[in-house]
Design a protein around this motif. Structure first.
Motif, PDB file in Angstrom:
ATOM      1  N   VAL A  36       5.594  -2.956  -0.022  1.00 48.46           N
ATOM      2  CA  VAL A  36       5.973  -3.182   1.366  1.00 48.46           C
ATOM      3  C   VAL A  36       4.717  -3.126   2.215  1.00 48.46           C
ATOM      4  N   GLY A  37       4.601  -4.058   3.161  1.00 48.51           N
ATOM      5  CA  GLY A  37       3.463  -4.071   4.055  1.00 48.51           C
ATOM      6  C   GLY A  37       3.846  -4.585   5.429  1.00 48.51           C
ATOM      7  N   GLU A  38       2.993  -4.279   6.396  1.00 51.87           N
ATOM      8  CA  GLU A  38       3.197  -4.748   7.761  1.00 51.87           C
ATOM      9  C   GLU A  38       2.345  -5.998   7.965  1.00 51.87           C
ATOM     10  N   LEU A  49      -1.149  -8.680   4.913  1.00 52.31           N
ATOM     11  CA  LEU A  49      -0.310  -7.492   5.012  1.00 52.31           C
ATOM     12  C   LEU A  49      -1.179  -6.242   4.903  1.00 52.31           C
ATOM     13  N   ARG A  50      -0.734  -5.180   5.566  1.00 51.22           N
ATOM     14  CA  ARG A  50      -1.406  -3.889   5.488  1.00 51.22           C
ATOM     15  C   ARG A  50      -0.430  -2.878   4.918  1.00 51.22           C
ATOM     16  N   ASP A  56      -6.944  -1.178   1.973  1.00 49.70           N
ATOM     17  CA  ASP A  56      -7.238  -2.603   1.983  1.00 49.70           C
ATOM     18  C   ASP A  56      -6.002  -3.428   2.324  1.00 49.70           C
ATOM     19  N   GLU A  57      -6.222  -4.452   3.126  1.00 48.30           N
ATOM     20  CA  GLU A  57      -5.161  -5.426   3.396  1.00 48.30           C
ATOM     21  C   GLU A  57      -5.138  -6.406   2.228  1.00 48.30           C
TER      22      GLU A  57
END
Length: 87
Positions: A36-38, A49-50, A56-57
């Motif tokens: 899951v990332g923003e 995504l972060r 690291d993105e």
């Protein structure tokens, strides 16, 4: 592939295959990584995504993303908060 943004709806579309791309600051699940990332940005026809805990993105193919469920988003936010309190 060209990426365009519709300022009225806030959505982004990849021109060649018309895959909808999520808006900035939404939580998505990258099905290739199982993470899951923003959403923090776009690079050509990929989504950046972060991880909720920082670090690291990464870039993901928009076709491999789906909105995170409320439970997945909550789990990610709690993990990030726990991580920050341990620093």
């Amino acid at each position: 592939m060209a990426t365009t943004r519709d300022n009225t709806s806030g959505s982004v579309n990849v021109k060649d295959n018309d895959i909808p791309v999520p808006s900035i600051a939404t939580w998505m699940l990258d099905t290739e990584r199982g993470a899951v990332g923003e959403v923090v940005g776009y690079v050509v026809a990929r989504v950046r995504l972060r991880h909720p805990r920082g670090g690291d993105e990464w870039e993901a193919d928009p076709g491999c993303l789906r909105p995170a469920t409320p439970a997945e988003e909550l789990r990610a936010r709690v993990a990030a908060r726990n991580h920050r309190t341990r620093l």
